[in-house]
Design a protein around this motif. Structure first.
Motif, PDB file in Angstrom:
ATOM      1  N   LEU A   1       3.022 -21.477 -15.325  1.00 41.60           N
ATOM      2  CA  LEU A   1       3.806 -20.598 -16.328  1.00 41.60           C
ATOM      3  C   LEU A   1       3.708 -19.279 -16.519  1.00 41.60           C
ATOM      4  O   LEU A   1       4.695 -18.713 -16.774  1.00 41.60           O
ATOM      5  CB  LEU A   1       3.094 -21.240 -17.802  1.00 41.60           C
ATOM      6  N   ALA A   2       2.541 -18.695 -15.940  1.00 39.95           N
ATOM      7  CA  ALA A   2       2.371 -17.277 -15.928  1.00 39.95           C
ATOM      8  C   ALA A   2       3.399 -16.660 -14.857  1.00 39.95           C
ATOM      9  O   ALA A   2       3.831 -15.730 -15.247  1.00 39.95           O
ATOM     10  CB  ALA A   2       1.088 -16.895 -15.483  1.00 39.95           C
ATOM     11  N   ILE A   3       3.665 -17.276 -13.842  1.00 35.62           N
ATOM     12  CA  ILE A   3       4.469 -16.680 -12.886  1.00 35.62           C
ATOM     13  C   ILE A   3       5.816 -16.831 -13.422  1.00 35.62           C
ATOM     14  O   ILE A   3       6.893 -15.872 -13.000  1.00 35.62           O
ATOM     15  CB  ILE A   3       4.243 -17.696 -11.416  1.00 35.62           C
ATOM     16  N   GLU A   4       6.251 -17.858 -14.053  1.00 35.25           N
ATOM     17  CA  GLU A   4       7.588 -18.090 -14.548  1.00 35.25           C
ATOM     18  C   GLU A   4       7.733 -16.972 -15.690  1.00 35.25           C
ATOM     19  O   GLU A   4       8.886 -16.027 -15.542  1.00 35.25           O
ATOM     20  CB  GLU A   4       7.810 -19.464 -15.248  1.00 35.25           C
ATOM     21  N   ILE A   5       6.930 -16.441 -16.236  1.00 35.16           N
ATOM     22  CA  ILE A   5       6.846 -15.451 -17.423  1.00 35.16           C
ATOM     23  C   ILE A   5       7.108 -14.178 -16.634  1.00 35.16           C
ATOM     24  O   ILE A   5       7.824 -13.249 -16.926  1.00 35.16           O
ATOM     25  CB  ILE A   5       5.749 -15.475 -18.215  1.00 35.16           C
ATOM     26  N   ALA A   6       6.319 -14.043 -15.652  1.00 39.32           N
ATOM     27  CA  ALA A   6       6.432 -12.723 -14.683  1.00 39.32           C
ATOM     28  C   ALA A   6       7.867 -12.592 -14.267  1.00 39.32           C
ATOM     29  O   ALA A   6       8.324 -11.161 -14.347  1.00 39.32           O
ATOM     30  CB  ALA A   6       5.270 -12.488 -13.915  1.00 39.32           C
TER      31      ALA A   6
ATOM     32  N   SER B   1       1.010  -8.980 -15.905  1.00 33.77           N
ATOM     33  CA  SER B   1       1.075  -7.696 -16.131  1.00 33.77           C
ATOM     34  C   SER B   1       2.569  -7.247 -16.577  1.00 33.77           C
ATOM     35  O   SER B   1       3.616  -7.705 -15.871  1.00 33.77           O
ATOM     36  CB  SER B   1       0.668  -6.570 -15.068  1.00 33.77           C
ATOM     37  N   GLN B   2       2.754  -6.704 -17.686  1.00 33.67           N
ATOM     38  CA  GLN B   2       4.153  -6.251 -18.173  1.00 33.67           C
ATOM     39  C   GLN B   2       4.782  -5.207 -17.181  1.00 33.67           C
ATOM     40  O   GLN B   2       5.773  -5.401 -17.140  1.00 33.67           O
ATOM     41  CB  GLN B   2       4.141  -5.891 -19.569  1.00 33.67           C
ATOM     42  N   SER B   3       4.116  -4.245 -16.675  1.00 32.77           N
ATOM     43  CA  SER B   3       4.505  -3.224 -16.009  1.00 32.77           C
ATOM     44  C   SER B   3       4.662  -3.645 -14.539  1.00 32.77           C
ATOM     45  O   SER B   3       5.808  -3.207 -13.916  1.00 32.77           O
ATOM     46  CB  SER B   3       3.399  -2.180 -15.696  1.00 32.77           C
ATOM     47  N   THR B   4       3.985  -4.713 -13.769  1.00 29.97           N
ATOM     48  CA  THR B   4       4.194  -4.965 -12.567  1.00 29.97           C
ATOM     49  C   THR B   4       4.509  -6.280 -12.131  1.00 29.97           C
ATOM     50  O   THR B   4       4.990  -6.664 -11.271  1.00 29.97           O
ATOM     51  CB  THR B   4       2.738  -4.595 -11.617  1.00 29.97           C
ATOM     52  N   GLY B   5       4.352  -7.292 -13.170  1.00 30.44           N
ATOM     53  CA  GLY B   5       4.674  -8.611 -12.839  1.00 30.44           C
ATOM     54  C   GLY B   5       3.519  -9.198 -12.140  1.00 30.44           C
ATOM     55  O   GLY B   5       3.758 -10.368 -12.070  1.00 30.44           O
ATOM     56  N   THR B   6       2.487  -8.826 -11.741  1.00 29.66           N
ATOM     57  CA  THR B   6       1.387  -9.391 -10.998  1.00 29.66           C
ATOM     58  C   THR B   6       0.619 -10.211 -12.021  1.00 29.66           C
ATOM     59  O   THR B   6       0.437 -10.116 -13.129  1.00 29.66           O
ATOM     60  CB  THR B   6       0.493  -8.378 -10.688  1.00 29.66           C
TER      61      THR B   6
ATOM     62  N   VAL C   1     -10.213 -13.156  -9.131  1.00 30.80           N
ATOM     63  CA  VAL C   1     -10.349 -14.173  -7.817  1.00 30.80           C
ATOM     64  C   VAL C   1      -9.180 -14.413  -7.211  1.00 30.80           C
ATOM     65  O   VAL C   1      -9.008 -15.111  -6.233  1.00 30.80           O
ATOM     66  CB  VAL C   1     -11.014 -15.405  -8.411  1.00 30.80           C
ATOM     67  N   LEU C   2      -7.879 -14.187  -7.782  1.00 31.16           N
ATOM     68  CA  LEU C   2      -6.673 -14.324  -7.355  1.00 31.16           C
ATOM     69  C   LEU C   2      -5.505 -13.520  -7.835  1.00 31.16           C
ATOM     70  O   LEU C   2      -5.551 -13.222  -9.143  1.00 31.16           O
ATOM     71  CB  LEU C   2      -6.176 -15.958  -7.519  1.00 31.16           C
ATOM     72  N   SER C   3      -4.900 -12.833  -7.047  1.00 35.34           N
ATOM     73  CA  SER C   3      -3.552 -11.861  -7.549  1.00 35.34           C
ATOM     74  C   SER C   3      -2.407 -12.319  -6.890  1.00 35.34           C
ATOM     75  O   SER C   3      -2.305 -12.515  -5.616  1.00 35.34           O
ATOM     76  CB  SER C   3      -4.046 -10.708  -7.265  1.00 35.34           C
ATOM     77  N   LEU C   4      -1.287 -12.697  -7.575  1.00 36.04           N
ATOM     78  CA  LEU C   4      -0.211 -13.079  -7.077  1.00 36.04           C
ATOM     79  C   LEU C   4       0.906 -12.159  -7.444  1.00 36.04           C
ATOM     80  O   LEU C   4       1.220 -11.828  -8.623  1.00 36.04           O
ATOM     81  CB  LEU C   4       0.417 -14.437  -7.631  1.00 36.04           C
ATOM     82  N   GLU C   5       1.514 -11.189  -6.518  1.00 40.74           N
ATOM     83  CA  GLU C   5       2.361 -10.304  -6.903  1.00 40.74           C
ATOM     84  C   GLU C   5       3.831 -10.778  -6.964  1.00 40.74           C
ATOM     85  O   GLU C   5       4.393 -11.458  -5.999  1.00 40.74           O
ATOM     86  CB  GLU C   5       2.299  -9.054  -5.895  1.00 40.74           C
ATOM     87  N   ARG C   6       4.656 -10.171  -7.677  1.00 36.59           N
ATOM     88  CA  ARG C   6       6.329 -10.423  -8.050  1.00 36.59           C
ATOM     89  C   ARG C   6       6.939  -9.885  -6.632  1.00 36.59           C
ATOM     90  O   ARG C   6       6.620  -8.715  -6.311  1.00 36.59           O
ATOM     91  CB  ARG C   6       6.650  -9.947  -9.294  1.00 36.59           C
ATOM     92  N   SER C   7       7.916 -10.562  -6.414  1.00 37.05           N
ATOM     93  CA  SER C   7       8.538 -10.019  -5.162  1.00 37.05           C
ATOM     94  C   SER C   7       9.345  -8.844  -5.457  1.00 37.05           C
ATOM     95  O   SER C   7       9.710  -8.780  -6.800  1.00 37.05           O
ATOM     96  CB  SER C   7       9.585 -11.027  -4.641  1.00 37.05           C
ATOM     97  N   GLY C   8       9.685  -8.070  -4.584  1.00 32.70           N
ATOM     98  CA  GLY C   8      10.491  -6.808  -4.882  1.00 32.70           C
ATOM     99  C   GLY C   8      11.897  -6.856  -5.309  1.00 32.70           C
ATOM    100  O   GLY C   8      12.595  -6.192  -5.742  1.00 32.70           O
ATOM    101  N   ARG C   9      12.205  -8.192  -5.084  1.00 30.20           N
ATOM    102  CA  ARG C   9      13.700  -8.757  -5.163  1.00 30.20           C
ATOM    103  C   ARG C   9      13.908  -9.008  -6.647  1.00 30.20           C
ATOM    104  O   ARG C   9      14.962  -9.058  -6.903  1.00 30.20           O
ATOM    105  CB  ARG C   9      14.034 -10.055  -4.117  1.00 30.20           C
ATOM    106  N   THR C  10      12.911  -9.149  -7.400  1.00 25.06           N
ATOM    107  CA  THR C  10      13.022  -9.442  -8.936  1.00 25.06           C
ATOM    108  C   THR C  10      13.093  -8.321  -9.688  1.00 25.06           C
ATOM    109  O   THR C  10      12.412  -7.205  -9.592  1.00 25.06           O
ATOM    110  CB  THR C  10      11.532 -10.191  -9.243  1.00 25.06           C
ATOM    111  N   LYS C  11      14.348  -8.193 -10.137  1.00 23.59           N
ATOM    112  CA  LYS C  11      14.966  -7.005 -10.919  1.00 23.59           C
ATOM    113  C   LYS C  11      15.220  -7.292 -12.340  1.00 23.59           C
ATOM    114  O   LYS C  11      15.562  -8.357 -12.710  1.00 23.59           O
ATOM    115  CB  LYS C  11      15.921  -6.339 -10.188  1.00 23.59           C
TER     116      LYS C  11
END
Length: 308
Positions: free
Chosen positions: A165-170, A282-287, A297-307
């Motif tokens: 759910l968090a990934i989808e919101i990001a 994160s609202q600013s980075t989508g992480t 303990v875990l960090s998932l970064e949003r792809s640069g393709r997400t605009k």
């Protein structure tokens, strides 16, 4: 098939025009897996049709496939094949593999003792990178069911659903704008002692079965309430207790990376002073970041393709 993954029993139809580089990378990864006695080979692909099955014909070890799109046609009888449909093309290539490792670990398919060889690519169709890794200790921390007496245990399925759910919101935001969010899971009795309600609780008074995150129909409601300032408080079994909750823990004893704001500081603090797990967007980075015992303990970064 569930979003957390499937264990198919049949052979997929070979997809057309698999790049030669992908075939060569997989052959090299197989040699590396066998020479290192790695516990598994992981391929992060878009669909099962993007897998060079001929190159894998003589590989007898454990094969983990992380797909970002579900394939309807599936007909494979290969033993020790495990497919995890993460459906998160918005993640970076390394984090798609990391999420696959987490899903495999939650299914009891991986241990911390041996390596996993991961093959990834920029879009899941052309594979061009090989990485050797071990399931980190933080995976065990995320999936551990050990807890102090009286605290509700976070079920792996609940943790994975909230993480999804968090990934989808990001990736999606809300109304074409990025938003942040904070979820606190488990040890709810102690968490509530460090909180106060900012607004009228939108989940108050509803039956438990209607406010459980494991119910897919609740997802859009959760995304809508993510616009409210404050945190979601969720029990270890997935029952949502509140939204728009203001957390008031003492400062965290753990470390938080420089540049992270109040939401991350609060997440670290509440996980340090309770047995809860905290997940931030994160609202600013989508992480998407997971905190436990006061530390990330875990960090998932949003792809640069997400605009936006």
């Amino acid at each position: 098939m569930t979003q957390a993954g499937i264990q198919p029993e049949n052979r997929p139809v070979r997809g057309p025009s698999i790049p030669r580089l992908t075939v060569n990378m997989v052959k090299t990864a197989i040699q590396l897996t066998e020479s290192l006695a790695a516990q598994a080979l992981l391929l992060a692909v878009e669909r099962v049709e993007n897998v060079p099955w001929e190159a894998l014909a003589n590989y007898k070890g454990r094969l983990l496939l992380v797909t970002s799109q579900h394939s309807e046609e599936f007909d494979h009888k290969r033993e020790d094949l495990h497919i995890f449909d993460v459906a998160h093309a918005s993640l970076s290539r390394s984090d798609r593999a990391n999420l696959g490792l987490l899903l495999a670990a939650s299914s009891g398919l991986l241990t911390e003792k041996n390596s996993v060889v991961c093959v990834t690519g920029p879009d899941g169709r052309r594979l061009d990178s090989i990485n050797v890794t071990k399931p980190e200790v933080h995976f065990r921390a995320m999936l551990s069911e050990k807890n102090r007496r009286g605290a509700d245990v976070v079920r792996p399925a609940v943790m994975l659903r909230v993480l999804t759910l968090a990934i989808e919101i990001a990736a999606e935001g809300r109304e074409a704008h990025p938003i942040g969010a904070l979820f606190v899971i488990g040890d709810s009795r102690q968490v509530l002692r460090h909180s106060q309600q900012l607004v009228l609780n939108p989940f108050h008074g509803y039956a438990r079965q209607l406010r459980n995150v494991l119910d897919p129909s609740l997802a859009e409601t959760m995304k809508e309430f993510a616009l409210i300032d404050g945190a979601f408080i969720i029990q270890g079994d997935g029952t949502v207790l509140s939204a728009g909750t203001y957390l008031t823990p003492k400062s965290a004893s753990g470390s938080v990376a420089h540049g992270l704001g109040a939401r991350h500081q609060t997440a670290a603090a509440i996980s340090a002073h309770t047995q809860a797990m905290a997940i931030t967007v994160s609202q600013s980075t989508g992480t998407v970041t997971v905190f436990r015992n006061g530390s990330s303990v875990l960090s998932l970064e949003r792809s640069g393709r997400t605009k936006w």
